[in-house]
Enzyme design. Structure first.
Site, PDB file in Angstrom:
ATOM      1  N   ALA A   1       2.512 -13.713  -0.599  1.00 20.84           N
ATOM      2  CA  ALA A   1       3.022 -12.982   0.580  1.00 20.84           C
ATOM      3  C   ALA A   1       3.054 -11.472   0.333  1.00 20.84           C
ATOM      4  O   ALA A   1       3.300 -11.050  -0.789  1.00 20.84           O
ATOM      5  CB  ALA A   1       4.428 -13.473   0.907  1.00 20.84           C
ATOM      6  N   PRO A   2       2.796 -10.678   1.365  1.00 21.13           N
ATOM      7  CA  PRO A   2       2.576 -11.051   2.772  1.00 21.13           C
ATOM      8  C   PRO A   2       1.177 -11.576   3.082  1.00 21.13           C
ATOM      9  O   PRO A   2       0.947 -12.053   4.187  1.00 21.13           O
ATOM     10  CB  PRO A   2       2.851  -9.742   3.514  1.00 21.13           C
ATOM     11  CG  PRO A   2       2.497  -8.667   2.525  1.00 21.13           C
ATOM     12  CD  PRO A   2       2.884  -9.210   1.182  1.00 21.13           C
TER      13      PRO A   2
ATOM     14  N   ASN B   1      -2.068  -9.948   2.104  1.00 19.35           N
ATOM     15  CA  ASN B   1      -3.217  -9.023   2.167  1.00 19.35           C
ATOM     16  C   ASN B   1      -4.357  -9.508   1.277  1.00 19.35           C
ATOM     17  O   ASN B   1      -5.520  -9.537   1.686  1.00 19.35           O
ATOM     18  CB  ASN B   1      -2.783  -7.621   1.736  1.00 19.35           C
ATOM     19  CG  ASN B   1      -1.831  -7.006   2.734  1.00 19.35           C
ATOM     20  OD1 ASN B   1      -2.114  -6.974   3.924  1.00 19.35           O
ATOM     21  ND2 ASN B   1      -0.681  -6.553   2.256  1.00 19.35           N
ATOM     22  N   LYS B   2      -3.991  -9.891   0.054  1.00 23.51           N
ATOM     23  CA  LYS B   2      -5.049 -10.313  -0.882  1.00 23.51           C
ATOM     24  C   LYS B   2      -5.515 -11.724  -0.559  1.00 23.51           C
ATOM     25  O   LYS B   2      -6.675 -12.050  -0.764  1.00 23.51           O
ATOM     26  CB  LYS B   2      -4.550 -10.185  -2.325  1.00 23.51           C
ATOM     27  CG  LYS B   2      -4.216  -8.741  -2.670  1.00 23.51           C
ATOM     28  CD  LYS B   2      -3.678  -8.556  -4.057  1.00 23.51           C
ATOM     29  CE  LYS B   2      -3.177  -7.130  -4.274  1.00 23.51           C
ATOM     30  NZ  LYS B   2      -1.894  -6.828  -3.585  1.00 23.51           N
TER      31      LYS B   2
ATOM     32  N   CYS C   1       1.223  -3.119  -8.771  1.00 16.86           N
ATOM     33  CA  CYS C   1       1.226  -1.786  -8.151  1.00 16.86           C
ATOM     34  C   CYS C   1       2.219  -0.916  -8.922  1.00 16.86           C
ATOM     35  O   CYS C   1       3.001  -0.174  -8.345  1.00 16.86           O
ATOM     36  CB  CYS C   1       1.519  -1.847  -6.654  1.00 16.86           C
ATOM     37  SG  CYS C   1       3.022  -2.706  -6.220  1.00 16.86           S
TER      38      CYS C   1
HETATM   39  N1  SAM Z   1      -0.449 -10.428  -3.186  1.00 15.77           N
HETATM   40  C1  SAM Z   1       0.434 -10.013  -2.103  1.00 15.77           C
HETATM   41  C2  SAM Z   1      -0.374  -9.223  -1.085  1.00 15.77           C
HETATM   42  O1  SAM Z   1      -1.359  -8.602  -1.447  1.00 15.77           O
HETATM   43  O2  SAM Z   1      -0.001  -9.226   0.092  1.00 15.77           O
HETATM   44  C3  SAM Z   1       1.612  -9.225  -2.620  1.00 15.77           C
HETATM   45  C4  SAM Z   1       2.404  -9.983  -3.639  1.00 15.77           C
HETATM   46  S1  SAM Z   1       3.943  -9.240  -4.073  1.00 15.77           S
HETATM   47  C5  SAM Z   1       3.488  -8.002  -5.187  1.00 15.77           C
HETATM   48  C6  SAM Z   1       4.614 -10.456  -5.114  1.00 15.77           C
HETATM   49  C7  SAM Z   1       5.048 -11.719  -4.370  1.00 15.77           C
HETATM   50  O3  SAM Z   1       5.223 -12.753  -5.322  1.00 15.77           O
HETATM   51  C8  SAM Z   1       6.364 -11.590  -3.641  1.00 15.77           C
HETATM   52  O4  SAM Z   1       6.205 -12.004  -2.313  1.00 15.77           O
HETATM   53  C9  SAM Z   1       7.296 -12.538  -4.397  1.00 15.77           C
HETATM   54  O5  SAM Z   1       8.256 -13.155  -3.557  1.00 15.77           O
HETATM   55  C10 SAM Z   1       6.322 -13.541  -4.936  1.00 15.77           C
HETATM   56  N2  SAM Z   1       6.742 -14.253  -6.158  1.00 15.77           N
HETATM   57  C11 SAM Z   1       7.433 -13.764  -7.218  1.00 15.77           C
HETATM   58  N3  SAM Z   1       7.583 -14.702  -8.160  1.00 15.77           N
HETATM   59  C12 SAM Z   1       6.948 -15.805  -7.720  1.00 15.77           C
HETATM   60  C13 SAM Z   1       6.734 -17.104  -8.261  1.00 15.77           C
HETATM   61  N4  SAM Z   1       7.230 -17.433  -9.467  1.00 15.77           N
HETATM   62  N5  SAM Z   1       6.024 -17.999  -7.542  1.00 15.77           N
HETATM   63  C14 SAM Z   1       5.528 -17.667  -6.327  1.00 15.77           C
HETATM   64  N6  SAM Z   1       5.718 -16.451  -5.753  1.00 15.77           N
HETATM   65  C15 SAM Z   1       6.409 -15.529  -6.434  1.00 15.77           C
END
Ligand code: SAM
Length: 320
Positions: free
Chosen positions: A107-108, A110-111, A235
């Protein structure tokens, strides 16, 4: 930190969603709305340009607003920083019916949406997100972008069994976990602040905690039996979350038994000039060169870091 990290020095990046539109048609559309495909989008409000590293990415002047743009509402374009397009581009998952890919922290989305478009909507893309509210945002974004090959699950990636039959054919994993976000331009003020010793200790402790979690996530990804490629990105501009985590991952039991090494520069955005910090990679020029860094203000992107682990079954896994 050199350079000026103001948000107005970063172009407005617009990714054309290849599942629904082509970049040529998008350029024609914006030209019909009064934009011109020449000049520098950082200087001129009417200029648009195609990005030199990421296909399907267009650059506009930072002040151009897309709030009322129907193509945004329809999912044909996605507002996504250039550096944020790097991880999926480096992972380069295959586009065929038997492709099995994981986006571990989605989430959200993008990737995830970029991965789905690189896969041409084929095969299966498992997208995990731990946070319930962010998971709902992910599901909405996937629907808007018409990502029909994505199977989203609201769960912790660390609780997913790598040896379960469902994931036995997963060959590519994208890992973009929570980080300090210190590369995000609007949050950069903290880099300029003078901190007292307690603040510095708090900050270092927080970074160490994040790094421990990030390492755990990479090691978990390495346990999937058919995985050949893992992209780890943040990031953050801090080596604690970047090069240091990569070195620890390379030295881990999971990497040794799984024969994971860093993909060479030729496979990791070779024409991007800013690479990993040599002094943090035990002096290995090859390994520092294998990494990608973006410095806010200097590279016209937010701060970012990308690494790519691949299996090298032919080699013993010494840190190269
Ligand atoms: N890749 C996403 C994008 O480009 O839109 C952004 C990801 S954001 C940096 C990190 C996400 O990982 C957050 O939404 C967080 O809630 C989730 N997250 C953190 N630890 C996690 C876990 N152990 N398992 C699954 N999701 C996790």
């Amino acid at each position: 930190q050199g350079g000026d990290a103001r948000a107005d020095l970063i172009p407005r990046y617009v990714r054309v969603n290849a599942l629904l539109w082509t970049v040529d048609k998008a350029v024609q559309y914006f030209i019909s709305k009064g934009f011109e495909e020449h000049g520098n989008p950082l200087d001129s409000k009417s200029s648009i340009r195609r990005d030199e590293h990421i296909s399907n990415l267009l650059l506009f002047h930072p002040s151009v607003s897309f709030r009322d743009e129907p193509m945004l509402a329809s999912g044909k374009i996605i507002l996504q920083d250039k550096a944020s397009c790097f991880p999926a581009t480096v992972l380069a998952p295959p586009a065929h019916d038997n492709a099995h890919v994981i986006d571990a922290t989605a989430a959200p989305g993008n990737k995830t949406t970029l991965l789905s478009s690189i896969m041409k909507g084929q095969g299966k893309l498992y997208a995990f997100e731990r946070d319930k509210r962010r998971f709902e945002t992910l599901v909405k974004m996937l629907a808007k972008a018409h990502c029909s090959n994505v199977e989203p699950t609201n769960t912790d990636f660390l609780s997913v069994d790598p040896l379960g039959t469902t994931y036995s054919r997963v060959s590519h994993v994208l890992l973009d976990p929570s980080c300090s976000g210190s590369g995000i331009v609007n949050r950069l003020d903290h880099l300029l602040e003078t901190e007292d010793e307690n603040d510095t200790n708090d900050k270092e402790e927080r970074l160490q905690k994040l790094a421990a979690f990030q390492l755990l996530m990479i090691k978990h990804a390495m346990k999937f039996p058919a995985v050949e490629k893992i992209v780890y990105s943040t990031c953050s501009v801090h080596a604690t979350e970047n090069e240091e985590v990569v070195c620890q991952a390379l030295a881990s039991d999971e990497a040794r038994t799984g024969h994971f090494v860093l993909a060479r520069r030729k496979d990791v955005l070779p024409t991007w000039q800013r690479r990993g910090l040599l002094e943090k990679m035990a002096g290995s020029i090859e390994n520092a060169d294998a990494l990608v860094r973006c410095m806010p203000g200097e590279d016209h992107t937010n701060g970012f870091f990308v690494s790519c682990f691949v299996r090298d079954r032919g080699n013993s896994n010494e840190i190269r």
